[in-house]
Design a protein around this motif. Structure first.
Motif, PDB file in Angstrom:
ATOM      1  N   ALA A 236       0.871  -1.182   0.000  1.00 55.95           N
ATOM      2  CA  ALA A 236       0.000   0.000   0.000  1.00 55.95           C
ATOM      3  C   ALA A 236       0.906   1.229   0.000  1.00 55.95           C
ATOM      4  N   THR A 275      -8.211  -2.176   3.583  1.00 51.16           N
ATOM      5  CA  THR A 275      -7.327  -2.818   2.611  1.00 51.16           C
ATOM      6  C   THR A 275      -6.646  -4.033   3.210  1.00 51.16           C
ATOM      7  N   THR A 307      -7.198   1.354  -1.098  1.00 47.23           N
ATOM      8  CA  THR A 307      -5.975   2.135  -1.227  1.00 47.23           C
ATOM      9  C   THR A 307      -5.222   1.701  -2.476  1.00 47.23           C
TER      10      THR A 307
END
Length: 319
Positions: A236, A275, A307
């Protein structure tokens, strides 16, 4: 192979893994007690479904100086999709433990699960320890890997391993004990599927002139590199090392660790929690239950995640 797996689960229905699931659950606080032989070796939190059924069990280790209840929102997301989560507090007299002591104690709590977990669950809720998952964040991610690698002797077998921005030490040249990174690709002797979820801002210096919380050479990239297939890696890019924690982390230590020392992302933490939680659920559905639809959807189009995922890799086991 992937196409055959997709056909096998087609039409079975799908849940959006990046949103809370529809399974009702509750949180149970369990204290440790020397006087009570049935008590766990350390205090812990249990997140359990209340809907009758048999559920896989995830053993979750917290990060350095972090309290297990700081992950409540993340763990609540996961349990709502049909998992039991056990999160011990691996402190000693209120202080963090270091090195082999924490790993060995984590192993003792794992062994306690065999007899101690089931009596604490709601009626008609069964802990399926045939599907036992090791997981952890930061130093707790390393602890999970160390337990899986046999640095703590346990009687239970593990079905999967998930590292959430795992950290092995202060730098490439300064690992904390036990030193598990070998710098040799695919060197980890693991016979289970592994997922590693990293952050793009973890290797960047934090506020207050603090060093990176997940330094290059000791972070998620090295852990993934040393795993054998089947292995998955997600990064991420816009979020930091502590962004999967709750919005409110009580106390001065929690605030400093969560919002000062480590670099934080610019977006709401809820996006990062969803996420991470969704990736955990999708990965485990695929590898524990053979339900590949959600996992393949993320691999095929990472924009499904709340994300930005700028690094998505999945290497299946050799056929």
């Amino acid at each position: 192979m992937m196409a055959q797996r997709r056909e096998a689960v087609m039409g079975s229905g799908s849940t959006d893994v990046f949103e809370k699931g529809d399974i009702h659950w509750k949180k149970v606080n369990v204290d440790s007690s020397i006087a009570n032989s049935s008590s766990p070796p350390k205090p812990l939190l249990i997140f359990t479904p209340t809907l009758p059924g048999a559920y896989p069990v995830i053993f979750f280790c917290h990060g350095f100086c972090v309290r297990n209840n700081f992950y409540s929102e993340l763990l609540a997301h996961i349990v709502s999709h049909g998992f039991i989560l056990v999160a011990p507090q691996l402190f000693c007299n209120g202080l963090p433990m270091f090195g082999p002591c924490e790993v060995k104690l984590a192993g003792k709590v794992v062994d306690w699960l065999a007899k101690g977990l089931q009596p604490l669950l709601p009626e008609n809720v069964e802990a399926n320890l045939e599907k036992l998952v090791l997981s952890g964040h930061s130093k707790g991610g390393k602890t999970a890997f160390a337990v899986a690698l046999g640095y703590a002797k346990t009687t239970l077998k593990f079905s999967a391993l998930i590292g959430i921005d795992p950290v092995a030490g202060f730098s490439k040249h300064c690992q904390t004990l036990p030193r598990i990174l070998t710098r040799v690709p695919r060197s980890f002797n693991l016979d289970m599927p592994v997922a590693v979820i990293g952050t793009g801002l973890g290797p960047i210096k934090g506020k207050c002139w603090a060093p990176p919380c997940a330094p290059e050479g000791a972070n998620h990239r090295e852990f993934f590199d040393e795993c054998k297939p089947p292995r998955a890696h997600f990064v991420a890019s816009d979020f930091g090392h502590m962004d999967m924690l709750d919005d409110d982390t009580e106390g001065v230590v929690g605030t400093v660790l969560s919002k000062c020392l480590c670099r934080n992302g610019r977006g709401p933490r809820d996006l990062m929690r969803r996420t991470v939680g969704g990736l955990v659920v999708a990965f485990l559905r695929a590898h524990l239950n053979g339900q590949w639809k959600d996992f393949e959807a993320v691999l095929g189009d990472p924009s499904h995640a709340p994300t930005k995922l700028d690094h998505v890799v999945y290497l299946p086991a050799p056929s």
